[in-house]
Design a protein around this motif. Structure first.
Motif, PDB file in Angstrom:
ATOM      1  N   SER A  98      39.620  54.170   3.537  1.00 37.73           N
ATOM      2  CA  SER A  98      39.534  52.677   2.522  1.00 37.73           C
ATOM      3  C   SER A  98      40.216  53.499   0.585  1.00 37.73           C
ATOM      4  N   MET A  99      40.182  54.839   0.808  1.00 41.76           N
ATOM      5  CA  MET A  99      40.709  54.939  -0.244  1.00 41.76           C
ATOM      6  C   MET A  99      42.159  54.758   0.280  1.00 41.76           C
ATOM      7  N   LEU A 100      42.405  55.296   1.206  1.00 40.18           N
ATOM      8  CA  LEU A 100      44.239  54.982   1.526  1.00 40.18           C
ATOM      9  C   LEU A 100      45.298  53.913   1.423  1.00 40.18           C
ATOM     10  N   ARG A 101      43.743  52.712   1.749  1.00 38.00           N
ATOM     11  CA  ARG A 101      44.355  50.948   0.707  1.00 38.00           C
ATOM     12  C   ARG A 101      44.511  51.019  -0.626  1.00 38.00           C
ATOM     13  N   LYS A 102      43.380  52.256  -1.612  1.00 40.27           N
ATOM     14  CA  LYS A 102      43.193  51.529  -2.583  1.00 40.27           C
ATOM     15  C   LYS A 102      43.875  52.178  -3.581  1.00 40.27           C
ATOM     16  N   LEU A 103      44.827  53.784  -3.086  1.00 39.74           N
ATOM     17  CA  LEU A 103      45.038  54.463  -4.299  1.00 39.74           C
ATOM     18  C   LEU A 103      47.204  54.165  -4.036  1.00 39.74           C
ATOM     19  N   PRO A 104      47.226  54.665  -4.748  1.00 37.90           N
ATOM     20  CA  PRO A 104      48.775  54.604  -4.897  1.00 37.90           C
ATOM     21  C   PRO A 104      49.557  55.795  -4.194  1.00 37.90           C
ATOM     22  N   VAL A 105      49.265  55.816  -2.940  1.00 37.14           N
ATOM     23  CA  VAL A 105      49.630  57.500  -1.646  1.00 37.14           C
ATOM     24  C   VAL A 105      50.078  56.944  -0.524  1.00 37.14           C
ATOM     25  N   LYS A 106      50.873  57.278  -0.413  1.00 39.17           N
ATOM     26  CA  LYS A 106      50.899  57.522   1.226  1.00 39.17           C
ATOM     27  C   LYS A 106      50.032  58.831   2.226  1.00 39.17           C
ATOM     28  N   GLU A 107      49.319  58.494   2.854  1.00 40.67           N
ATOM     29  CA  GLU A 107      49.038  59.978   4.393  1.00 40.67           C
ATOM     30  C   GLU A 107      50.478  60.828   4.260  1.00 40.67           C
ATOM     31  N   GLU A 108      51.115  60.798   4.610  1.00 45.32           N
ATOM     32  CA  GLU A 108      52.483  61.430   4.817  1.00 45.32           C
ATOM     33  C   GLU A 108      53.006  62.509   3.604  1.00 45.32           C
ATOM     34  N   GLU A 109      52.680  61.991   1.846  1.00 48.95           N
ATOM     35  CA  GLU A 109      52.623  62.325   1.381  1.00 48.95           C
ATOM     36  C   GLU A 109      51.831  63.866   0.756  1.00 48.95           C
ATOM     37  N   LEU A 110      50.770  63.497   1.925  1.00 51.81           N
ATOM     38  CA  LEU A 110      49.543  64.713   1.426  1.00 51.81           C
ATOM     39  C   LEU A 110      49.927  65.853   1.909  1.00 51.81           C
ATOM     40  N   TYR A 111      50.060  66.880   1.385  1.00 48.90           N
ATOM     41  CA  TYR A 111      50.641  68.263   1.706  1.00 48.90           C
ATOM     42  C   TYR A 111      50.329  68.983   2.547  1.00 48.90           C
ATOM     43  N   CYS A 112      48.618  68.655   2.485  1.00 51.99           N
ATOM     44  CA  CYS A 112      47.674  69.442   3.051  1.00 51.99           C
ATOM     45  C   CYS A 112      47.782  69.405   5.373  1.00 51.99           C
ATOM     46  N   PRO A 113      47.697  69.823   6.234  1.00 54.60           N
ATOM     47  CA  PRO A 113      47.994  69.921   7.929  1.00 54.60           C
ATOM     48  C   PRO A 113      47.541  69.122   8.332  1.00 54.60           C
ATOM     49  N   PRO A 114      47.972  68.375   9.125  1.00 51.50           N
ATOM     50  CA  PRO A 114      47.543  67.454  10.650  1.00 51.50           C
ATOM     51  C   PRO A 114      45.635  68.605  10.945  1.00 51.50           C
ATOM     52  N   SER A 115      44.820  67.381  11.027  1.00 49.81           N
ATOM     53  CA  SER A 115      43.793  68.637  11.558  1.00 49.81           C
ATOM     54  C   SER A 115      42.421  67.580  12.155  1.00 49.81           C
ATOM     55  N   TYR A 116      41.856  68.261  13.086  1.00 50.64           N
ATOM     56  CA  TYR A 116      40.618  67.147  13.031  1.00 50.64           C
ATOM     57  C   TYR A 116      39.552  67.569  12.171  1.00 50.64           C
ATOM     58  N   PRO A 117      38.440  67.034  12.083  1.00 49.31           N
ATOM     59  CA  PRO A 117      37.338  67.240  11.208  1.00 49.31           C
ATOM     60  C   PRO A 117      36.834  68.628  11.612  1.00 49.31           C
ATOM     61  N   LEU A 118      35.884  69.052  10.653  1.00 48.20           N
ATOM     62  CA  LEU A 118      35.503  70.339  10.831  1.00 48.20           C
ATOM     63  C   LEU A 118      33.964  70.116  11.460  1.00 48.20           C
TER      64      LEU A 118
END
Length: 338
Positions: free
Chosen positions: A92-112
């Motif tokens: 939901s945050m990705l849909r609302k905020l001016p952010v694209k997932e590919e812009e995130l610097y953190c690496p791809p991961s699975y849940p903790l």
């Protein structure tokens, strides 16, 4: 470096593990009233810094401007563990905020958490940056950059204007000059800060007692942020995890970090604590924090009970048989009643 045995694990009458470390508690006069080991030991916050790193968000109207719910806003401070309710809010945050997932610097991961991680693997779901426990922190970084006109490029670098602002906030809260704050790189790629353990305690004292903060805007932001952390405690970590169990108590502001770092503040008692388990264990946090609360005669016994249920003093094997025990071994070198 002075340290002490914090927790001892015994199996079949033989000591199997000893977890060494140090603990510091400060009062609202910034005096150490609780101490185990070296309270001046430089320690990296790791993810215990997330509430500090989230404060630029709470210094803006980002939450209202983009219509974020409290559950979503809480994730800016969180080390989310990838439960269904976390992923739903992150999407939901990705849909609302001016952010694209590919812009995130953190690496791809699975849940903790094991269950959602294994479920995704079974279903053939690929790792995503969104599943990284720091993803919401990075969404906050990027949104603040766009809000304040900072470049998004390199937002994770130490010399970026946003990171300089965060270090300035940390200096303000801790009383440590910027030049004396040690900076490393965290697991997600963002800067991570090391200051003396006592100063870490002071930071969490101020998060619990914002009236001690001189800057009125920062004080207001801390009030807003910590209220949301308490209201949405399961978003900060997950059910059956120490951060959420502590934050369920509205008198407590708490956050852990990797490699055995834990920080918390008590509002009514006006104290802050920071601890470091030197072998990096997180499993013994509930034992240590419960023992600290018992030693200072903390009045909310339900909170202590929740912690004890997370990490009972009895060790059981896979068949449920009692095979050992866990003992806290520490006492403060100076304990004044609070």
């Amino acid at each position: 470096m002075k340290y002490a045995a914090l927790v001892e694990e015994v199996r079949g009458g033989i000591v199997e593990n000893i977890h060494f470390g140090m603990i510091c508690g400060v009062d609202d006069q910034y005096k150490t009233f609780y101490q185990v080991g070296d309270d001046e030991h430089y320690t990296y916050f790791r993810s215990a810094s997330k509430p500090i790193q989230a404060l630029p968000v709470f210094l803006t109207d980002i939450i209202g401007k983009y219509g974020l719910t409290e559950e979503e806003a809480a994730l800016f401070t969180a080390s989310h563990r990838g439960e269904t309710y976390h992923i739903k809010a992150l999407e939901s945050m990705l849909r609302k905020l001016p952010v694209k997932e590919e812009e995130l610097y953190c690496p791809p991961s699975y849940p903790l958490n094991i269950q959602p991680r294994e479920e995704m693997i079974r279903k053939g779901i690929q790792k995503r940056k969104l599943y990284h426990n720091c993803s919401a922190k990075h969404m906050g970084f990027i949104t603040v950059c766009r809000e304040w006109g900072y470049p998004v490029e390199g937002y994770w670098k130490e010399d970026h204007p946003l990171q300089k602002q965060i270090i300035d906030i940390l200096s303000n809260l801790s009383g440590v000059p910027i030049s004396a704050i040690h900076i490393g790189i965290d697991g997600c790629g963002a800067p991570v800060f090391a200051i003396p353990l006592k100063r870490m305690s002071e930071v969490y004292l101020k998060l619990a007692c914002p009236d001690l903060i001189q800057d009125p805007q920062l004080q207001l932001a801390v009030n807003k942020m910590t209220a949301i952390m308490n209201n949405q405690f399961n978003m900060i970590a997950s059910h059956q995890f120490i951060c959420s169990s502590l934050l369920e108590d509205r008198n407590i502001v708490a956050k852990g970090g990797a490699q055995g770092v834990y920080c918390f503040g008590l509002k009514n008692e006006r104290v802050g604590f920071a601890l470091k388990v030197l072998n990096g264990s997180e499993e013994v946090w509930p034992n240590i924090v419960a023992s600290i609360l018992e030693q200072i005669s903390y009045s909310n016994h339900e909170t202590i009970k929740r912690l004890r249920s997370l990490r009972p003093s009895v060790i059981r094997n896979d068949a449920g048989m009692e095979v050992g025990s866990i003992h806290e071994k520490f006492q403060s070198e100076r304990l004044a009643s609070k």
